[in-house]
Design an enzyme around this catalytic site. Structure first.
Site, PDB file in Angstrom:
ATOM      1  N   CYS A 166       8.117  28.217 -16.281  1.00  0.00           N
ATOM      2  CA  CYS A 166       7.999  28.484 -17.719  1.00  0.00           C
ATOM      3  C   CYS A 166       9.235  28.080 -18.515  1.00  0.00           C
ATOM      4  CB  CYS A 166       7.704  29.962 -17.948  1.00  0.00           C
ATOM      5  SG  CYS A 166       6.375  30.589 -16.918  1.00  0.00           S
ATOM      6  N   HIS A 306      10.963  34.342 -25.527  1.00  0.00           N
ATOM      7  CA  HIS A 306      10.030  33.968 -24.456  1.00  0.00           C
ATOM      8  C   HIS A 306       8.767  34.803 -24.624  1.00  0.00           C
ATOM      9  CE1 HIS A 306       8.693  32.258 -20.768  1.00  0.00           C
ATOM     10  NE2 HIS A 306       8.750  33.386 -20.079  1.00  0.00           N
ATOM     11  N   GLU A 317      13.708  40.874 -21.505  1.00  0.00           N
ATOM     12  CA  GLU A 317      14.246  40.002 -22.555  1.00  0.00           C
ATOM     13  C   GLU A 317      14.940  40.807 -23.642  1.00  0.00           C
ATOM     14  OE1 GLU A 317      13.060  36.119 -25.249  1.00  0.00           O
ATOM     15  OE2 GLU A 317      11.446  37.303 -24.342  1.00  0.00           O
ATOM     16  N   LYS A 338       3.981  33.020 -28.525  1.00  0.00           N
ATOM     17  CA  LYS A 338       2.899  33.270 -27.573  1.00  0.00           C
ATOM     18  C   LYS A 338       1.933  34.359 -28.045  1.00  0.00           C
ATOM     19  CE  LYS A 338       5.656  31.879 -23.520  1.00  0.00           C
ATOM     20  NZ  LYS A 338       6.976  31.727 -24.166  1.00  0.00           N
ATOM     21  N   HIS A 343       0.320  31.778 -23.308  1.00  0.00           N
ATOM     22  CA  HIS A 343       1.453  31.265 -22.542  1.00  0.00           C
ATOM     23  C   HIS A 343       1.059  29.974 -21.821  1.00  0.00           C
ATOM     24  CE1 HIS A 343       4.984  30.833 -20.324  1.00  0.00           C
ATOM     25  NE2 HIS A 343       4.969  31.919 -19.562  1.00  0.00           N
ATOM     26  N   PHE A 402       9.443  31.612 -13.600  1.00  0.00           N
ATOM     27  CA  PHE A 402       9.344  32.151 -12.251  1.00  0.00           C
ATOM     28  C   PHE A 402      10.527  31.654 -11.423  1.00  0.00           C
ATOM     29  CE2 PHE A 402       4.549  33.152 -11.424  1.00  0.00           C
ATOM     30  CZ  PHE A 402       4.636  34.158 -12.368  1.00  0.00           C
TER      31      PHE A 402
END
Length: 416
Positions: A166, A306, A317, A338, A343, A402
């Site tokens: 991502c 994010h 975050e 998002k 996403h 990830f």
């Protein structure tokens, strides 16, 4: 090298194909309106899965952008990348750049041609391996979006692909800027694309319990930082930037839309897929991006988060922003793109970069929609539900992938 001494890099073109539409203008209008592009999943049969919704580029016809024979030999993620690059290249007047050896491509992608991998797997099982298409590898490898863009636009310079999940698109933009700064290119086509909606991809995320199950209200399913968030909405799309050395852009009369001011990458070194709960790994990337840009936390006017709408990520975050911004964390506006498009994994950062540049140019911050119930673990200013007018000079964009791979960019208004 100090920021004031190195070669400056600016954005001269942008293109976007997103669940909100097939242009930057339509994408941005949808974001400001707080419109959701999430709906029932149509690109794969979700009947047997707990998540049955997605953010799709509905009605996308690759033959509007690519000759039919070529389009049929490409996976959807490559098609989206080429389509978005067409818009970006037109705005940047890329065809006027004579020295094509000084034009490179660096794109982000997470999964390659996942739907075609899924389809080939079924052919292999049902009819035998010799019946799969001979274009299987040229279609599905993650580097093929960059390769196809390079072919389509005659980019003969450096070409590469970032596959840091991502964080991929955001990292690709940062690395593209660094490629220009070290003198290896004058212009880079960068950003990213993802089109992985398939039963195989859906199954993989569902067994991890990473996806939302709010199927009865798709438009309200993605709710970053809200107390009732339950997972991310799978999505697809492409966001492409033309980044260029400032001296090169000015010499040919190209308009700088914004400046790529700073870039930071870090690793959590923590877990295969869960973020570092205290946010320290992400905070390092934020701090390094700000240091690279030569700006302090108090100079940041907006953070594009994010913001995936997962319980762990959003809380982590929030802690990362607090660590990196200190006393300024409570006063900086933060919002999640998002919340409206879902996403798109490796393609997310490219679309979010477009939103960041648009925020600077429009003097506006798009909202985080579906923010209804405050979460004590997420207690910052997430620009809930309605867009906000603001003078936006410096923007931070966050992407965390990830494997604990973190990438952050700082964009700024162009000043001569």
């Amino acid at each position: 090298m100090a920021a004031a001494q190195r070669r400056r890099v600016v954005v001269t073109g942008m293109g976007a194909l997103t669940p909100l539409g097939e242009s930057v203008a339509v994408f941005w209008d949808g974001l400001l309106a707080g419109r959701s592009g999430v709906g029932p999943m149509t690109l794969a049969d979700p009947t047997d899965y707990p998540c049955q919704i997605s953010g799709e580029v509905s009605g996308f016809d690759p033959e509007r952008y690519i000759e039919r024979r070529e389009a049929r030999r490409m996976s959807r993620f490559s098609q989206l990348a080429i389509a978005a690059t067409q818009e970006a290249a037109a705005q940047a007047r890329l065809d006027e750049v004579a020295d094509r050896e000084r034009v490179g491509v660096l794109l982000g992608n997470g999964n390659g041609g996942y739907p075609d991998i899924d389809a080939a797997m079924r052919v292999l099982v049902e009819r035998g391996g010799m019946r799969i298409t001979p274009f299987y590898f040229p279609m599905t490898l993650p580097n093929m979006a960059a390769a196809n863009v390079s072919r389509a636009f005659g980019a003969l310079g450096p070409s590469s692909t970032i596959t840091t999940a991502c964080a991929a698109s955001t990292q690709s933009i940062g690395d593209a800027a660094e490629t220009i700064r070290r003198g290896a290119a004058d212009v880079m086509i960068t950003g990213g694309a993802e089109a992985g909606i398939s039963q195989l991809g859906l199954a993989g995320f569902c067994v991890m319990r990473a996806l939302t199950t709010r199927n009865d209200e798709p438009e309200r399913a993605s709710r970053p930082f809200d107390a009732h968030r339950d997972g991310f909405v799978p999505a697809e799309g492409a966001g492409i930037l033309i980044v260029e050395a400032l001296d090169h852009a000015l010499a040919r009369g190209a308009e700088p839309l914004a400046e790529v001011l700073g870039y930071g990458v870090s690793s959590d070194a923590h877990h295969q897929f869960q973020p570092d709960e205290d946010g320290e790994g992400a905070a390092r990337a934020v701090r390094w991006a700000l240091e690279d840009a030569g700006v302090g936390p108090g100079e940041v006017d907006y953070v594009n988060a994010h913001g995936t709408s997962t319980p762990l990520n959003d809380a982590s975050e929030t802690r990362a922003v607090k660590r990196a911004f200190g006393e300024h964390a409570a006063s900086v506006p933060i919002s999640s793109t998002k919340s409206m498009i879902g996403h798109a994994l490796g393609g997310a950062g490219g679309m979010e970069a477009v939103a960041c540049v648009q925020s600077i140019r429009a003097g506006a911050i798009h909202p985080t929609i579906n923010y209804e119930a405050p979460d004590p673990d997420c207690d910052l200013d997430y620009v809930p539900n309605h867009a906000r007018s603001a003078e936006v000079r410096v923007v931070l964009s966050n992407s965390f992938g990830f494997g604990g791979q973190n990438a952050c960019l700082v964009f700024a208004a162009y000043e001569s």
